[in-house]
Design a protein around this motif. Structure first.
Motif, mmCIF file in Angstrom:
data_model
loop_
_atom_site.group_PDB
_atom_site.id
_atom_site.type_symbol
_atom_site.label_atom_id
_atom_site.label_comp_id
_atom_site.label_asym_id
_atom_site.label_seq_id
_atom_site.Cartn_x
_atom_site.Cartn_y
_atom_site.Cartn_z
ATOM 1 N N THR A 152 15.756 14.964 -5.855
ATOM 2 C CA THR A 152 15.898 16.296 -5.260
ATOM 3 C C THR A 152 14.816 16.557 -4.223
ATOM 4 O O THR A 152 15.082 17.157 -3.168
ATOM 5 C CB THR A 152 15.829 17.372 -6.355
ATOM 6 N N PHE A 153 13.615 16.085 -4.524
ATOM 7 C CA PHE A 153 12.480 16.297 -3.614
ATOM 8 C C PHE A 153 11.845 14.936 -3.290
ATOM 9 O O PHE A 153 10.827 14.560 -3.898
ATOM 10 C CB PHE A 153 11.445 17.225 -4.248
ATOM 11 N N PRO A 154 12.428 14.187 -2.359
ATOM 12 C CA PRO A 154 11.889 12.855 -2.028
ATOM 13 C C PRO A 154 10.440 12.890 -1.543
ATOM 14 O O PRO A 154 9.731 11.884 -1.628
ATOM 15 C CB PRO A 154 12.825 12.368 -0.912
ATOM 16 N N GLN A 155 9.999 14.052 -1.062
ATOM 17 C CA GLN A 155 8.631 14.162 -0.545
ATOM 18 C C GLN A 155 7.584 13.884 -1.629
ATOM 19 O O GLN A 155 6.426 13.578 -1.307
ATOM 20 C CB GLN A 155 8.391 15.559 0.035
ATOM 21 N N ILE A 156 7.971 14.011 -2.892
ATOM 22 C CA ILE A 156 7.036 13.695 -3.973
ATOM 23 C C ILE A 156 6.505 12.273 -3.815
ATOM 24 O O ILE A 156 5.329 12.000 -4.085
ATOM 25 C CB ILE A 156 7.726 13.862 -5.346
ATOM 26 N N ALA A 157 7.367 11.386 -3.364
ATOM 27 C CA ALA A 157 6.964 9.985 -3.178
ATOM 28 C C ALA A 157 6.554 9.682 -1.747
ATOM 29 O O ALA A 157 5.673 8.849 -1.516
ATOM 30 C CB ALA A 157 8.097 9.049 -3.598
ATOM 31 N N THR A 158 7.176 10.321 -0.758
ATOM 32 C CA THR A 158 6.977 9.908 0.640
ATOM 33 C C THR A 158 5.819 10.612 1.330
ATOM 34 O O THR A 158 5.351 10.144 2.362
ATOM 35 C CB THR A 158 8.258 10.160 1.449
ATOM 36 N N TRP A 159 5.349 11.733 0.769
ATOM 37 C CA TRP A 159 4.333 12.513 1.474
ATOM 38 C C TRP A 159 3.006 11.770 1.578
ATOM 39 O O TRP A 159 2.414 11.682 2.661
ATOM 40 C CB TRP A 159 4.114 13.854 0.772
ATOM 41 N N LEU A 160 2.538 11.212 0.463
ATOM 42 C CA LEU A 160 1.216 10.577 0.472
ATOM 43 C C LEU A 160 1.167 9.355 1.389
ATOM 44 O O LEU A 160 0.211 9.216 2.172
ATOM 45 C CB LEU A 160 0.807 10.207 -0.956
ATOM 46 N N PRO A 161 2.154 8.441 1.371
ATOM 47 C CA PRO A 161 2.105 7.330 2.336
ATOM 48 C C PRO A 161 2.125 7.795 3.781
ATOM 49 O O PRO A 161 1.446 7.212 4.628
ATOM 50 C CB PRO A 161 3.370 6.527 1.994
ATOM 51 N N SER A 220 0.827 -1.212 0.000
ATOM 52 C CA SER A 220 0.000 0.000 0.000
ATOM 53 C C SER A 220 0.858 1.257 0.000
ATOM 54 O O SER A 220 0.565 2.229 -0.703
ATOM 55 C CB SER A 220 -0.932 0.000 1.212
ATOM 56 N N ASP A 221 1.941 1.260 0.780
ATOM 57 C CA ASP A 221 2.823 2.425 0.814
ATOM 58 C C ASP A 221 3.479 2.656 -0.544
ATOM 59 O O ASP A 221 3.609 3.800 -0.995
ATOM 60 C CB ASP A 221 3.900 2.244 1.887
ATOM 61 N N LEU A 222 3.901 1.587 -1.193
ATOM 62 C CA LEU A 222 4.526 1.728 -2.508
ATOM 63 C C LEU A 222 3.536 2.254 -3.540
ATOM 64 O O LEU A 222 3.867 3.117 -4.356
ATOM 65 C CB LEU A 222 5.098 0.382 -2.957
ATOM 66 N N TRP A 223 2.327 1.740 -3.514
ATOM 67 C CA TRP A 223 1.319 2.232 -4.450
ATOM 68 C C TRP A 223 1.045 3.714 -4.247
ATOM 69 O O TRP A 223 1.017 4.492 -5.203
ATOM 70 C CB TRP A 223 0.024 1.445 -4.269
ATOM 71 N N LEU A 224 0.832 4.097 -2.998
ATOM 72 C CA LEU A 224 0.567 5.509 -2.715
ATOM 73 C C LEU A 224 1.759 6.378 -3.107
ATOM 74 O O LEU A 224 1.585 7.495 -3.621
ATOM 75 C CB LEU A 224 0.241 5.692 -1.229
ATOM 76 N N ALA A 225 2.963 5.879 -2.882
ATOM 77 C CA ALA A 225 4.163 6.648 -3.211
ATOM 78 C C ALA A 225 4.315 6.842 -4.713
ATOM 79 O O ALA A 225 4.950 7.805 -5.159
ATOM 80 C CB ALA A 225 5.402 5.947 -2.652
ATOM 81 N N GLY A 226 3.749 5.952 -5.518
ATOM 82 C CA GLY A 226 3.883 6.063 -6.964
ATOM 83 C C GLY A 226 2.885 6.993 -7.620
ATOM 84 O O GLY A 226 3.038 7.325 -8.804
ATOM 85 N N GLN A 280 12.624 5.579 3.628
ATOM 86 C CA GLN A 280 13.708 5.502 2.650
ATOM 87 C C GLN A 280 13.567 4.330 1.691
ATOM 88 O O GLN A 280 13.812 4.468 0.490
ATOM 89 C CB GLN A 280 15.044 5.405 3.399
ATOM 90 N N MET A 281 13.152 3.180 2.196
ATOM 91 C CA MET A 281 13.029 2.016 1.332
ATOM 92 C C MET A 281 11.864 2.172 0.354
ATOM 93 O O MET A 281 11.928 1.717 -0.797
ATOM 94 C CB MET A 281 12.861 0.747 2.165
ATOM 95 N N ILE A 282 10.789 2.823 0.798
ATOM 96 C CA ILE A 282 9.660 3.101 -0.094
ATOM 97 C C ILE A 282 10.113 4.031 -1.207
ATOM 98 O O ILE A 282 9.809 3.825 -2.391
ATOM 99 C CB ILE A 282 8.485 3.713 0.693
ATOM 100 N N TRP A 283 10.845 5.087 -0.831
ATOM 101 C CA TRP A 283 11.373 6.034 -1.821
ATOM 102 C C TRP A 283 12.275 5.311 -2.826
ATOM 103 O O TRP A 283 12.174 5.532 -4.038
ATOM 104 C CB TRP A 283 12.147 7.127 -1.087
ATOM 105 N N PHE A 284 13.128 4.420 -2.342
ATOM 106 C CA PHE A 284 14.019 3.689 -3.235
ATOM 107 C C PHE A 284 13.214 2.761 -4.152
ATOM 108 O O PHE A 284 13.581 2.561 -5.314
ATOM 109 C CB PHE A 284 15.034 2.880 -2.426
#
Length: 443
Positions: A429-438, A173-179, A368-372
């Motif tokens: 540059t802006f990891p929050q693009i992926a990490t904010w929603l999860p 779920s975290d990966l899906w939301l991050a995408g 971090q792992m979700i972002w990666f």
């Protein structure tokens, strides 16, 4: 022989065998079995059995056949074809309108499928002939279909993310939301590129005829009904999951059943359709299961000899690389591997090497792992369309009309590769693009 040497030989052996063109899972399993026998003797016979039981205990994998079934059912029942007709009419007045509509069609197909192949097949069968007939530039439209189809592995419900989540032990779920945000940003960049090119050079995308543009508003509104079913299925499936009413597996079942009901409502459900969809679903699912089984066996041996620690020692201590330099080195290796391997093979190779190492790096990034995982998935998009052996390049050659040559296909993808790299740069540059929603969902 040192463990570092054994690790290098295992890795080199796996890559060499893959270059022979044989089945990925067989090559990985062969290296794992040979290495285990050489290191542990007869006691290693339990290794594949332990890996198999571990595989069967991961409930997230049960979603794989359900999502694949849903995508094939929606595609083969003709719902995607109606979607393109809707896009064709509503985007017709814009510069490059049909190409823009194709980009957004790929977003919708991605949201109901989770695979790149389905979007490519639909775009090749429906969008390409229509745009060629209207005089669109071959390189432009071929790139749009290939680039847009890669969104299928970035937007939920991405099957590639399910595999990454299983191997990296992360919540799907975290990966899906991050995408979601990276995928939508990439789609907007694709659309902006098409609009600007067609605005500057109108000859790339001739306008629609006056008769087509003069369609009454009532008829245009009727065409909107074509988009209701896939959007409704996606909203119900994902909405039930993120609000906690259903588990991931139950949501996948909702999607599969909804696809069957949609085909029945359209009057297209038949035994032949069910049989063909089920057969293709079983074929794709079996392939993925064998690959993961081989990857688990390989990882068990690789981890057992301390190879991950050895690689970490080389990167951090011997070479004195910063954490971000390690990430950039990984990305470079992804792009090189992507020219010769598909996303599944890449994941199998990098999982034992990179995933434990990323967990140890101090990048100062939440999740971090979700972002990666998103970073890896976006690099897989490049892998799909990178010469000389990008999977989608050869699939496009087989599916595209005869007017489109292999040279056209190779010429078409470079702008989209650059745009994907640009989006990767934004994400780094802006990891929050992926990490904010999860993080918001968990909060």
């Amino acid at each position: 022989m040192s463990y570092e040497t054994i690790a290098v030989l295992m890795f080199a052996g796996m890559v060499f065998l893959m270059l022979t063109g044989q089945r990925v899972f067989a090559m990985i399993g062969a290296v794992a079995a040979a290495s285990a026998l050489a290191l542990y003797g007869n006691a290693s016979a339990e290794l594949p059995f332990n890996a198999a039981f571990k595989l069967f205990s991961w409930h997230a994998l049960l979603t794989l056949p359900l999502f694949v079934f849903m995508g094939h059912m929606m595609s083969k029942s003709g719902i995607a074809e109606e979607l393109y007709q809707m896009m064709h009419v509503w985007f017709g007045k814009l510069p490059g309108g049909l190409a823009l509509g194709t980009v957004f069609l790929m977003v919708i197909i991605s949201a109901i499928n989770g695979l790149s192949v389905a979007g490519l097949a639909i775009g090749s069968a429906i969008a390409l002939p229509e745009m060629l007939r209207r005089g669109y530039d071959k390189a432009l439209i071929t790139g749009v279909v290939q680039g847009g189809s890669t969104l299928g592995i970035l937007l939920p419900p991405s099957v590639v993310m399910v595999l990454f989540a299983v191997i990296a032990r992360q919540p799907v779920s975290d990966l899906w939301l991050a995408g979601v945000f990276p995928g939508l940003i990439m789609a907007v960049i694709f659309a902006a590129y098409v609009w600007i090119r067609c605005k500057v050079n109108p000859s790339l995308a001739p306008k629609l005829s006056d008769e087509e543009l003069a369609m009454p508003l009532v008829d245009k509104l009727k065409l909107l009904r074509a988009g209701i079913i896939p959007v409704l299925i996606f909203v119900v499936m994902i909405g039930l999951f993120v609000t906690g009413y259903t588990s991931l597996l139950e949501s996948a079942a909702v999607g599969a059943v909804s696809a069957i009901l949609a085909a029945a409502w359209k009057g297209r459900l038949s035994f032949a359709l069910l049989n063909e969809t089920a057969r293709e679903t079983m074929s794709v699912t079996a392939l993925f299961m064998w690959v993961i089984l081989g990857a688990l066996a390989f990882s068990s041996v690789f981890d057992g000899i301390g190879a991950v620690r050895a690689i970490e020692n080389v990167f951090i201590n011997n070479w004195e690389l910063s954490p971000w330099a390690v990430i950039l080195l990984m990305q470079a290796s992804f792009i090189v591997m992507g020219m010769f391997l598909d996303d599944t093979a890449m994941l199998v190779i990098v999982a034992p090497l990179y995933i434990p190492l990323v967990a140890q790096l101090d990048l100062g990034i939440d999740n971090q792992m979700i972002w990666f995982g998103i970073l890896y998935t976006m690099t897989c998009q490049i892998a799909y369309i990178s010469p000389p052996f990008g999977y989608n390049l050869f699939l496009m050659r087989g599916l595209a009309p005869k007017e489109i040559t292999l040279i056209d296909i190779y010429k078409s993808i470079w702008p989209f590769v650059i745009m994907i790299i640009l989006t990767i740069g934004l994400l780094m540059t802006f990891p929050q693009i992926a990490t904010w929603l999860p993080s918001q969902f968990r909060g």
